[in-house]
Write a protein that holds these residues in place. Structure first.
Motif, PDB file in Angstrom:
ATOM      1  N   GLY A  44      -8.226  13.580  22.516  1.00  0.00           N
ATOM      2  CA  GLY A  44      -9.068  12.849  23.453  1.00  0.00           C
ATOM      3  C   GLY A  44     -10.492  13.356  23.457  1.00  0.00           C
ATOM      4  O   GLY A  44     -11.107  13.528  24.516  1.00  0.00           O
ATOM      5  N   ALA A  45     -11.070  13.581  22.279  1.00  0.00           N
ATOM      6  CA  ALA A  45     -12.339  14.291  22.169  1.00  0.00           C
ATOM      7  C   ALA A  45     -13.561  13.412  22.438  1.00  0.00           C
ATOM      8  O   ALA A  45     -13.617  12.257  22.034  1.00  0.00           O
ATOM      9  N   THR A  46     -14.552  14.011  23.097  1.00  0.00           N
ATOM     10  CA  THR A  46     -15.904  13.475  23.217  1.00  0.00           C
ATOM     11  C   THR A  46     -16.852  14.516  22.650  1.00  0.00           C
ATOM     12  O   THR A  46     -16.718  15.706  22.948  1.00  0.00           O
ATOM     13  N   VAL A  47     -17.808  14.094  21.834  1.00  0.00           N
ATOM     14  CA  VAL A  47     -18.703  15.022  21.137  1.00  0.00           C
ATOM     15  C   VAL A  47     -20.137  14.769  21.561  1.00  0.00           C
ATOM     16  O   VAL A  47     -20.615  13.627  21.520  1.00  0.00           O
ATOM     17  N   LEU A  48     -20.843  15.833  21.968  1.00  0.00           N
ATOM     18  CA  LEU A  48     -22.222  15.731  22.413  1.00  0.00           C
ATOM     19  C   LEU A  48     -23.117  16.658  21.605  1.00  0.00           C
ATOM     20  O   LEU A  48     -22.722  17.774  21.259  1.00  0.00           O
ATOM     21  N   ASN A  49     -24.337  16.191  21.314  1.00  0.00           N
ATOM     22  CA  ASN A  49     -25.379  17.052  20.752  1.00  0.00           C
ATOM     23  C   ASN A  49     -26.184  17.584  21.922  1.00  0.00           C
ATOM     24  O   ASN A  49     -27.035  16.889  22.478  1.00  0.00           O
ATOM     25  N   ASP A  50     -25.910  18.793  22.309  1.00  0.00           N
ATOM     26  CA  ASP A  50     -26.469  19.389  23.515  1.00  0.00           C
ATOM     27  C   ASP A  50     -27.685  20.241  23.155  1.00  0.00           C
ATOM     28  O   ASP A  50     -27.602  21.458  23.026  1.00  0.00           O
ATOM     29  N   GLY A  51     -28.824  19.574  22.957  1.00  0.00           N
ATOM     30  CA  GLY A  51     -30.046  20.306  22.645  1.00  0.00           C
ATOM     31  C   GLY A  51     -29.979  21.058  21.334  1.00  0.00           C
ATOM     32  O   GLY A  51     -30.528  22.157  21.211  1.00  0.00           O
ATOM     33  N   GLY A  52     -29.293  20.490  20.339  1.00  0.00           N
ATOM     34  CA  GLY A  52     -29.161  21.143  19.043  1.00  0.00           C
ATOM     35  C   GLY A  52     -27.845  21.867  18.864  1.00  0.00           C
ATOM     36  O   GLY A  52     -27.468  22.214  17.746  1.00  0.00           O
ATOM     37  N   THR A  53     -27.136  22.105  19.970  1.00  0.00           N
ATOM     38  CA  THR A  53     -25.800  22.700  19.909  1.00  0.00           C
ATOM     39  C   THR A  53     -24.778  21.581  20.045  1.00  0.00           C
ATOM     40  O   THR A  53     -24.753  20.868  21.053  1.00  0.00           O
ATOM     41  N   TRP A  54     -23.964  21.414  19.029  1.00  0.00           N
ATOM     42  CA  TRP A  54     -22.933  20.374  19.072  1.00  0.00           C
ATOM     43  C   TRP A  54     -21.720  20.912  19.813  1.00  0.00           C
ATOM     44  O   TRP A  54     -21.264  22.025  19.543  1.00  0.00           O
ATOM     45  N   ARG A  55     -21.216  20.105  20.733  1.00  0.00           N
ATOM     46  CA  ARG A  55     -20.106  20.550  21.574  1.00  0.00           C
ATOM     47  C   ARG A  55     -19.072  19.436  21.689  1.00  0.00           C
ATOM     48  O   ARG A  55     -19.424  18.265  21.816  1.00  0.00           O
ATOM     49  N   VAL A  56     -17.801  19.825  21.664  1.00  0.00           N
ATOM     50  CA  VAL A  56     -16.714  18.873  21.834  1.00  0.00           C
ATOM     51  C   VAL A  56     -15.992  19.181  23.145  1.00  0.00           C
ATOM     52  O   VAL A  56     -15.729  20.335  23.476  1.00  0.00           O
TER      53      VAL A  56
END
Length: 345
Positions: free
Chosen positions: A303-315
C-alpha cells in the motif's frame, strides 16, 4: 490489499492456493524480535531507514506533505470513513485527528460498507482532491469516488452525482466473467496532464483470473475522465493479484509502485515497474520491499505512497502488527535510486 478486513480467513486459504502463501505463526502473533538463523542473517542486512511510526491500525496509507506538516490518510476505522493523521516530521510524532476526514460519502456509495485506500493530492487551484473506494449498490461492487476540501486535513466533501469510475475498460475485463471491482485509486500529475490510476480486481474468481492496473487521463480538476483508459500492468508472475498503484517521475523515467500477494500474510509485498511515459509500456523491475527483504521486521509491506521530500525520496506504507484480527499500521522508509531503479536505503 487496500481492502476491508472481511473474510480474512477464507481469503488466506485462497491465497495459499493461488500464490503458495505461507501464513504467519500460529495464533496470529508476529515474530519475536529475537531472530535466529536465516532470519538473523536477513535482519542484519535489512535496510536501517525503515521505521514504524504508529502503533494503532492505519492501513492503505495515502500521504502528503504541505508546508512543514505531513498528512496520512487511512482505510476506514471503527468510527470514521477516513482516519487522518498529521505530524511535524515523517518520523512523527503522528497524531490522529479527532474528526472524520470524509464525514459523508457520495450519494452513490453505501455508507454501511467499507471505505478503502484514500489518496489525497493538491489541485492547481490550491484545493485538495481525494479519491476513495466505496461500495456501489447499483453496480454491486467497489468503485472510485472523488471529494474535495480546502484543507489537507479535510473535511472532504463528495463531488459529482456518481462515482468517478465504476466500469472497467474492455481491455481489463474477462469475457463471460462478472465485471471486476475497481479499487485503489491514486492521482498523478506531470506538467498539465492529470491521471487517475486504479486496480481492476478479480480476486477469488474461479477459474483464476488475473487483475489489472489501469491509467485514465482526467480533466485538470481530477473529477472527469478525458479520453480512453489504458491497461498498464497485468498480473503475471506475482504471488496473487496486483493492486495499490502509485506513480512518480524520477528523472526521465516514470516509476510505477504497486503491491502484489495476499494482504493477509507474508506474501504481500511492494514491487515496481518502469516506463518512458506515464501510459507505458511498463517493464517490471522486481521487488522493492517484502517481509524477507526487510529482515522479518515488517510483515507484508504494501500500500505504498512515494514522496520526493525536498530531495529525499520517502515511501509510506503499511505493515501488519498481527494477523487475527488483522491489524496494519503506518511505516516509512527512505528510498535510494540507481538510475530508474529504486531501493530502500
Amino acid at each position: 490489499m487496500r481492502k476491508s478486513l472481511i473474510a480474512v480467513s477464507a481469503a488466506v486459504a485462497v491465497a495459499a492456493v493461488a500464490g503458495g502463501a505461507a501464513a504467519w505463526p500460529p495464533g496470529g502473533e508476529h515474530r519475536s524480535s529475537a531472530l535466529s538463523g536465516a532470519d538473523s542473517a536477513r535482519a542484519a542486512s535489512a535496510p536501517r531507514s525503515v521505521a514504524k511510526v504508529m502503533s494503532q491500525g492505519f492501513a492503505d496509507p495515502g500521504a502528503l506533505k504541505v508546508g512543514r506538516t505531513y498528512y496520512a490518510y487511512g482505510t476506514n476505522g471503527p468510527s470514521r470513513h477516513m482516519p487522518v493523521a498529521s505530524a511535524p516530521s515523517a518520523l512523527g510524532p503522528w497524531k490522529l485527528n479527532g474528526a472524520d476526514g470524509l464525514p459523508k460519502l457520495g450519494a452513490w456509495a453505501n455508507p454501511r460498507k467499507p471505505v478503502w485506500a484514500p489518496d489525497v493530492s493538491r489541485r492547481p487551484d490550491g484545493s485538495y482532491l481525494l479519491y476513495y473506494t466505496a461500495w456501489s449498490d447499483k453496480y454491486a461492487h467497489m468503485c472510485v469516488g472523488a471529494a474535495v476540501a480546502g484543507s489537507p486535513a479535510g473535511p472532504f466533501r463528495p463531488v459529482g452525482a456518481g462515482p468517478v469510475e465504476c466500469v472497467a475498460p474492455k481491455a481489463a475485463r474477462h469475457p463471460g466473467t462478472k465485471p471486476g471491482e475497481i479499487i485503489d485509486a491514486s492521482a498523478f500529475t506531470t506538467g498539465r496532464d492529470h491521471y487517475l490510476l486504479y486496480k481492476v480486481g478479480y480476486n477469488g474468481a474461479k477459474p483464476w483470473k488475473p487483475s489489472f492496473l489501469v491509467i485514465q487521463k482526467m480533466t485538470s480538476d481530477g473529477t472527469h475522465k478525458s479520453g480512453a483508459a489504458k491497461v498498464i500492468l497485468t498480473e503475471t508472475s506475482e504471488p496473487y493479484t496486483v493492486e495499490a498503484p502509485y506513480l512518480v517521475r524520477h528523472g526521465k523515467s516514470y516509476v510505477l509502485f504497486y503491491a502484489a500477494g495476499f494482504y493477509g500474510n507474508d506474501t504481500y509485498q511492494t514491487r515496481y515497474a518502469v516506463a518512458s511515459k506515464p501510459t507505458g509500456p511498463y517493464k517490471k523491475g522486481g521487488v522493492l520491499m517484502s517481509t524477507s527483504s526487510l529482515g522479518g521486521k515488517v510483515h507484508g509491506p504494501g500500500g505504498a505512497t512515494v514522496l520526493n521530500d525536498g530531495g529525499t525520496w520517502r515511501v509510506f506504507f503499511h505493515g501488519a502488527l498481527k494477523q487475527k484480527p488483522l491489524v496494519r499500521t503506518l511505516y516509512t522508509a527512505q528510498l535510494a535510486w540507481t538510475g530508474s531503479r529504486p531501493s530502500v536505503r
